[in-house]
Design an enzyme around this catalytic site. Structure first.
Site, PDB file in Angstrom:
ATOM      1  CG  HIS A  54      -2.339  43.767  32.781  1.00 21.58           C
ATOM      2  ND1 HIS A  54      -1.443  44.353  31.915  1.00 21.58           N
ATOM      3  CD2 HIS A  54      -3.203  44.754  33.152  1.00 21.58           C
ATOM      4  CE1 HIS A  54      -1.753  45.646  31.769  1.00 21.58           C
ATOM      5  NE2 HIS A  54      -2.819  45.898  32.505  1.00 21.58           N
ATOM      6  CG  LEU A  88      17.349  33.676  35.085  1.00 17.84           C
ATOM      7  CD1 LEU A  88      18.108  34.361  33.941  1.00 17.84           C
ATOM      8  CD2 LEU A  88      16.026  33.109  34.559  1.00 17.84           C
ATOM      9  CG  ASP A 106       3.846  48.687  25.542  1.00 15.66           C
ATOM     10  OD1 ASP A 106       2.811  48.646  26.232  1.00 15.66           O
ATOM     11  OD2 ASP A 106       4.176  49.681  24.863  1.00 15.66           O
TER      12      ASP A 106
HETATM   13  C1  IPE Z   1       6.116  51.057  29.325  1.00 12.93           C
HETATM   14  O1  IPE Z   1       4.869  50.806  28.757  1.00 12.93           O
HETATM   15  C2  IPE Z   1       6.136  50.614  30.755  1.00 12.93           C
HETATM   16  C3  IPE Z   1       6.095  49.171  30.982  1.00 12.93           C
HETATM   17  C4  IPE Z   1       6.161  48.243  30.048  1.00 12.93           C
HETATM   18  C5  IPE Z   1       6.009  48.761  32.355  1.00 12.93           C
HETATM   19  P1  IPE Z   1       3.772  51.968  28.672  1.00 12.93           P
HETATM   20  O2  IPE Z   1       2.619  51.379  27.941  1.00 12.93           O
HETATM   21  O3  IPE Z   1       3.500  52.518  30.008  1.00 12.93           O
HETATM   22  O4  IPE Z   1       4.530  53.066  27.795  1.00 12.93           O
HETATM   23  P2  IPE Z   1       3.989  54.279  26.925  1.00 12.93           P
HETATM   24  O5  IPE Z   1       3.071  55.066  27.789  1.00 12.93           O
HETATM   25  O6  IPE Z   1       3.275  53.717  25.735  1.00 12.93           O
HETATM   26  O7  IPE Z   1       5.216  55.011  26.521  1.00 12.93           O
HETATM   27  C1  IPE Z   2       2.113  46.672  29.277  1.00 16.30           C
HETATM   28  O1  IPE Z   2       0.935  46.674  28.562  1.00 16.30           O
HETATM   29  C2  IPE Z   2       1.897  46.503  30.759  1.00 16.30           C
HETATM   30  C3  IPE Z   2       2.160  47.719  31.541  1.00 16.30           C
HETATM   31  C4  IPE Z   2       2.634  48.844  31.078  1.00 16.30           C
HETATM   32  C5  IPE Z   2       1.868  47.666  32.960  1.00 16.30           C
HETATM   33  P1  IPE Z   2       0.003  47.967  28.474  1.00 16.30           P
HETATM   34  O2  IPE Z   2      -0.955  47.892  29.611  1.00 16.30           O
HETATM   35  O3  IPE Z   2       0.799  49.194  28.365  1.00 16.30           O
HETATM   36  O4  IPE Z   2      -0.766  47.651  27.117  1.00 16.30           O
HETATM   37  P2  IPE Z   2      -1.116  48.682  25.949  1.00 16.30           P
HETATM   38  O5  IPE Z   2       0.156  49.393  25.595  1.00 16.30           O
HETATM   39  O6  IPE Z   2      -2.149  49.596  26.498  1.00 16.30           O
HETATM   40  O7  IPE Z   2      -1.617  47.819  24.840  1.00 16.30           O
HETATM   41 MG    MG Z   3       1.581  50.207  26.784  1.00 15.09          MG
END
Ligand code: IPE
Ligand code: IPE
Ligand code: MG
Length: 226
Positions: free
Chosen positions: A33, A127, A16
């Site tokens: 990403h 792995l 995240d």
């Molecule tokens: C959780 O991250 C999902 C993934 C890492 C794929 P999100 O960014 O979607 O989660 P919330 O919305 O903050 O809970």
């Molecule tokens: C995690 O990073 C990737 C996915 C959930 C796909 P985010 O895209 O949720 O990044 P933030 O949380 O908005 O910083």
């Molecule tokens: Mg996120």
């Protein structure tokens, strides 16, 4: 550096913070990403070096379908491209590639790539690299319960998409959030949790090692007395 006297068999990561990483740099979210793929590469290498047998990564949740179309599409192409690019590395290091989640919602390009990379790496056993795509813990329990009833069986575990994979010993979440966000609900029953403030694109080998050191210091009792 502390000695790692206990290596988890299965490490799972809720990756995240990509969007925040990009925003801090005045860039588009998608750049976060892209940079996150480098962290995936680094952590995969660490697992191979340290002898972790299962690495699973939450890449795209069921709820993430609710993001703007452009971001969803960018993530889908990025995952297909990254899986294809990593194939030589997977073959060189004995990595088996597995995708778990609701495959019905994925497009043809990604589904074809997943099938191809999974079957080419199916014989590798150093792995197991698992990507959770279009996954949610409630969806998993729901589909398992339905199939269990159809089969007239009385135990749900063999019907979860993770059947045959040991439950995660350690679940790491980056970016400072302290929640599961509908990730592995059943399977996380006895996992150790490590929450770090580092944003996923900044999470590299040193951070991974630090999380494993934290895990090694935990006393897992599984309800018993020592
Ligand atoms: C959780 O991250 C999902 C993934 C890492 C794929 P999100 O960014 O979607 O989660 P919330 O919305 O903050 O809970
Ligand atoms: C995690 O990073 C990737 C996915 C959930 C796909 P985010 O895209 O949720 O990044 P933030 O949380 O908005 O910083
Ligand atoms: Mg996120």
């Amino acid at each position: 550096m502390e000695k790692l006297n206990k290596i988890p068999e299965h490490v799972s990561i809720i990756m995240d913070g990509n969007g925040r990483w990009a925003r801090e740099r005045g860039k588009e979210r998608v750049n976060g990403h892209f940079e996150g793929v480098e962290s995936v590469r680094a952590v995969t290498e660490s697992c191979i070096e340290l002898g972790v047998r299962y690495l699973s990564l939450f890449a795209f949740s069921e709820e993430n379908w609710g993001r703007p179309d452009a971001e969803v599409q960018a993530l889908m192409s990025l995952m297909a491209r990254a899986a294809r690019n990593e194939l030589p590395v997977f073959m060189e290091h004995g990595v088996r590639f597995v995708v778990l989640g609701n495959r019905e919602r994925l497009g043809t390009e990604l589904n074809d790539t997943i099938d191809e990379v999974s079957s080419l790496t199916a014989g590798n056993d150093r792995l197991v690299f698992i990507l959770f795509i279009s996954y949610s813990g409630k969806w998993d329990i729901d589909q398992a319960a339905r199939r269990m009833a159809e089969a007239g069986a009385d135990s749900i575990e063999p019907f979860l998409v993770t059947a045959g994979i040991p439950d995660p010993d350690l679940i790491i979440r980056t970016s400072g959030e302290k929640r599961l966000s509908n990730f592995l609900l059943w399977q996380a029953a006895y996992s150790e949790f490590v929450f770090v403030d580092t944003l996923w694109p900044d999470f590299r080998k040193d951070c991974f090692r630090a999380a494993l050191e934290e895990f090694a210091s935990r006393d897992r009792r599984f309800g018993k007395i020592k």
